[in-house]
Write an enzyme that holds these catalytic residues in place. Structure first.
Site, mmCIF file in Angstrom:
data_model
loop_
_atom_site.group_PDB
_atom_site.id
_atom_site.type_symbol
_atom_site.label_atom_id
_atom_site.label_comp_id
_atom_site.label_asym_id
_atom_site.label_seq_id
_atom_site.Cartn_x
_atom_site.Cartn_y
_atom_site.Cartn_z
ATOM 1 N N GLY A 6 -2.584 -65.147 -57.639
ATOM 2 C CA GLY A 6 -3.109 -65.961 -56.541
ATOM 3 C C GLY A 6 -2.937 -67.434 -56.894
ATOM 4 C CE1 TYR A 20 -14.636 -64.525 -50.870
ATOM 5 C CE2 TYR A 20 -16.647 -65.723 -50.384
ATOM 6 C CZ TYR A 20 -15.495 -65.578 -51.127
ATOM 7 O OH TYR A 20 -15.209 -66.487 -52.100
ATOM 8 C CG ASP A 46 0.136 -66.459 -54.247
ATOM 9 O OD1 ASP A 46 0.206 -65.801 -53.196
ATOM 10 O OD2 ASP A 46 -0.824 -67.210 -54.508
ATOM 11 C CB ILE A 47 1.306 -61.836 -52.036
ATOM 12 C CG1 ILE A 47 2.079 -60.734 -51.316
ATOM 13 C CG2 ILE A 47 0.444 -62.654 -51.075
ATOM 14 C CD1 ILE A 47 1.200 -59.593 -50.832
ATOM 15 N NE ARG A 48 -0.730 -67.616 -50.614
ATOM 16 C CZ ARG A 48 -1.818 -68.378 -50.677
ATOM 17 N NH1 ARG A 48 -2.076 -69.258 -49.753
ATOM 18 N NH2 ARG A 48 -2.660 -68.243 -51.676
ATOM 19 C CD GLN A 64 -9.866 -75.223 -51.960
ATOM 20 O OE1 GLN A 64 -10.496 -74.185 -51.783
ATOM 21 N NE2 GLN A 64 -10.392 -76.418 -51.733
HETATM 22 N N1 SER Z 1 -15.716 -71.271 -50.176
HETATM 23 C C1 SER Z 1 -15.933 -69.882 -49.870
HETATM 24 C C2 SER Z 1 -15.990 -69.629 -48.419
HETATM 25 O O1 SER Z 1 -16.389 -70.519 -47.703
HETATM 26 C C3 SER Z 1 -17.211 -69.433 -50.483
HETATM 27 O O2 SER Z 1 -16.953 -68.921 -51.725
HETATM 28 O O3 SER Z 1 -15.678 -68.568 -48.001
#
Ligand code: SER
Length: 315
Positions: free
Chosen positions: A8, A141, A34-36, A12
């Site tokens: 990855g 997430y 990375d996959i990209r 960012q």
């Molecule tokens: N920066 C992340 C998000 O906003 C939180 O870990 O999803």
């Protein structure tokens, strides 16, 4: 000799972490994947391969061929994208972690995996959230981050795997752009300010969230990974904190540099996600165990963001 693989690497965090690790350990010893396609900022700075982390065989082959000793697993779907495709979010975030942990046991690797403030939930105390507290995340997430923390803990206890982790706050950077997060507004606002002199925030004006400038995040990550293992006492991912601010406060900090800057508010589906997360974090355990200390406050971060982004956008 340390041989590092960053999965990855074009995201960012990945871009900046790859560059920082290359500066420290030597370009050839830090393999980016990375996959990209390769991020232009990484081009020519060291080895790169296209890799789908869900392909366990390909990942294992790369680790063996390159004699990797340490993996930073950064590939993931973030909170906002995760709500759009929760199934993919679970499969990618947890699937990739399990494979890398298994590979870590097999090949005796050291692993870094990021958790997040999203591992907390609406029942968590929201101010100065402690290291150890109620964790009932409500986003997919966040669920993958909490489950991932438990999984890391399990591999650590059961297989003596050296896996380390932090709960990153929202990360603010100018080199590579974030994608799909709820804290991304705090980066987008700088692009809006420089390009158009205005920005519409998808979070309401008084939504406070924990945030951090990328240099601090990279330093924390490298510091944790370099800490002697005896000092890593806390089982789960470490709380990590630097700044806490609202859209209104960051807009005021920008106005000190660009007085005509205008902010408006149009909260959308990101708002309930932000409302389920802490406002500020107590990271005293990281500070005590491995000496973590942030350097950037809101003002200093705003200065460097505006200065560097203006150059990047040539304005
Ligand atoms: N920066 C992340 C998000 O906003 C939180 O870990 O999803």
């Amino acid at each position: 000799m340390e041989r590092i693989l960053i999965i990855g690497a074009c995201g960012q965090i990945g871009v900046e972490l790859t560059l920082a690790l290359r500066a420290k350990y030597g370009n050839e010893n830090v393999f980016a994947a990375d996959i990209r396609e390769e991020n232009p900022l990484l081009a020519g700075t060291g080895p790169f391969a296209i890799l789908d982390v869900m392909d366990a065989e390909a990942t294992r082959a790369l680790v063996r061929k390159e004699k990797i000793t340490t993996i930073y697993l950064l590939a993931a779907l973030l909170s906002a994208t995760g709500e759009k495709d929760p199934k993919l979010c679970w499969n990618l975030n947890i699937g990739s972690l399990r494979q890398v942990l298994d590979l870590g046991v097999e090949e005796k690797l050291k692993i870094f995996w990021p958790s997040s403030i999203a591992a907390f939930g609406p029942t968590t105390p929201r101010e100065n959230t402690p290291q150890r507290t109620i964790m009932e995340p409500t986003t997919m997430y966040g669920i993958t981050k909490y489950a991932g923390e438990l999984l890391c803990q399990y591999y650590k206890n059961k297989f003596s795997l050296d896996v380390r982790s932090v709960r990153y706050p929202g990360l603010i950077s100018w080199k590579s752009e974030p994608g799909g997060g709820t804290t991304d507004y705090a980066v987008e606002i700088f692009y809006g300010a420089i390009r158009e002199g205005k920005y519409t925030s998808f979070l309401s004006e008084n939504t406070f969230l924990p945030m951090m400038y990328m240099d601090d995040a990279i330093r924390a990550t490298m510091q944790l990974m370099e800490t002697p293992i005896e000092k890593i006492k806390s089982g789960m991912s470490y709380n990590l904190s630097a700044i806490s601010f609202s859209p209104k406060e960051i807009a005021e900090a920008i106005k000190k540099h660009i007085p005509s800057f205008q902010i408006s508010y149009k909260p959308d589906f990101h708002q309930p996600i932000a409302d389920s997360w802490p406002k500020s974090i107590d990271d005293s355990v990281a500070r005590a165990e491995w000496g973590w200390k942030h350097e950037y406050d809101l003002e200093k971060m705003t200065d460097v963001m505006l200065e560097n982004l203006k150059k990047k956008l040539k304005q």
